[in-house]
Write a protein that holds these residues in place. Structure first.
Motif: not given
Ligand code: AFP
Length: 330
Positions: A9-19, A27-33
């Motif tokens: 999920i961490s990789r996925f969120l980072v990849d989404q953020q790059r878009l 937002f990425t940090g929030l979903l991570h938490d």
């Protein structure tokens, strides 16, 4: 052997953020938490039969229902995972009467998190799937910290929504408006792994209705006619777990029609607009389904209070629309 396509999920969120080059990472940090909180809750849920954590805490929540100890634990896990991060303006929980402010000692952020820490808690004692639901809005008020009006936003303004189902495996399903993605927890490595990318409700859907039929006598004539039609001429099957997240997860994966209608004893049904209905409505809409109160889309309802309830008709679009036709004859 590690498969090359394993995506955490961490990789996925980072990849989404790059878009989104403009994204700050908040937002990425929030979903991570939130994913971290889900892992902590999952750990306790799977231990529930082993440790002396079961049984009611001899307290009632704001709806007059008995609270289970695991609810209290899950509530504090979510609050503690988010309150110090500087990402959250304020929170609201199904287990707390009012707004949950961010303590003064911590910075406040731009996001409002509304959650049901452990839905279906009466199922804990009997080892039936339960879940956590979350809904994320952007703060709209001008002050530094969030206020009540930030929580009282319609579902269409959600920037993300999701749930975690603690079932035979633990799954986190979320959308941030670009499809619905599901991750399964691998407990041996403590990671959520992408298992269900871009989830869509199946076409044609499975013909299944889901409702607590014991309330039949309390329903309107139109509601009674609808259910009679489903199980006779329409030839539907029936499944009802009594745990909203689990019933909705099945509906998302297989299709069908979930209903928790208004009735003579519960004029607005049982489910809460902000904690349960709105987040699942966003997910279903993103997956091609529909979610209404029998007349209007759940995501269009302007909330008036934190704990307000709403009737719910959710699932495959054609089935929700069939329900509308019956209800229009009321
Ligand atoms: P509990 O948290 O009290 O178990 O309530 C669960 C719930 O809110 C939701 O998860 C179910 O869909 C619904 O109640 C079931 O309600 P009924 O028992 O009235 O069918």
């Amino acid at each position: 052997m590690l498969q090359s396509h394993v995506v955490t999920i961490s990789r996925f969120l980072v990849d989404q953020q790059r878009l989104h080059p403009e994204a700050t990472g908040a937002f990425t940090g929030l979903l991570h938490d939130i994913a971290l909180a889900a892992k902590l809750i999952s750990r306790e849920v799977t231990k529930a039969g082993l440790v002396d954590i079961l049984g009611s805490a001899d307290e009632e929540n704001v709806h007059g229902e008995q609270v289970q100890k695991l609810d209290l634990y899950a509530n504090s896990v979510v609050i503690r995972a988010l309150d110090h991060t500087g990402l959250v303006a304020c929170m609201a929980s199904e287990e707390s009467e009012g707004l949950i402010p961010i303590p003064e000692k911590f910075d406040a952020g731009e996001y409002v998190v509304i959650f049901d820490p452990l839905d279906g808690s009466s199922n804990i004692d009997v080892n039936v799937s339960i879940g956590t639901i979350f809904s994320i809005h952007r703060k709209t008020s001008k002050g530094e910290r969030g206020v009540l009006e930030d929580c009282l936003q319609p579902g269409r303004k959600q920037v993300a929504a999701g749930y975690v189902v603690y079932g035979s495996s633990t799954m986190l399903v979320y959308t941030s408006g670009a499809g619905v993605h599901g991750f399964t927890l691998d407990p041996s490595i403590g990671e959520f792994l992408l298992s269900h990318p871009l989830m869509r409700m199946p076409e044609p859907p499975k013909k299944v209705y889901s409702i607590n039929e014991a309330y039949y006598r309390r329903w309107s004539r139109a509601q009674q006619r609808l259910v009679t039609h489903l199980k006779t001429e329409a030839n539907f099957g029936s499944r009802y777990i009594g745990s909203f997240v689990a019933d909705m997860h099945r509906t998302l994966l297989q299709g069908g029609l979930f209903m928790y209608p208004a009735d003579s004893e519960a004029p607005n049904g049982k489910l809460r607009l902000l904690y349960e209905a709105s987040p699942l409505a966003m997910i279903l809409e993103q997956a091609g389904g529909r979610a209404t109160d029998g007349h209007r889309d759940i995501t269009s309802i302007e909330p008036e209070s934190l704990h307000q309830r709403t009737p719910v008709y959710m699932g495959s679009r054609e089935f929700v629309e069939m329900a509308h036709r019956f209800l229009a004859e009321e």
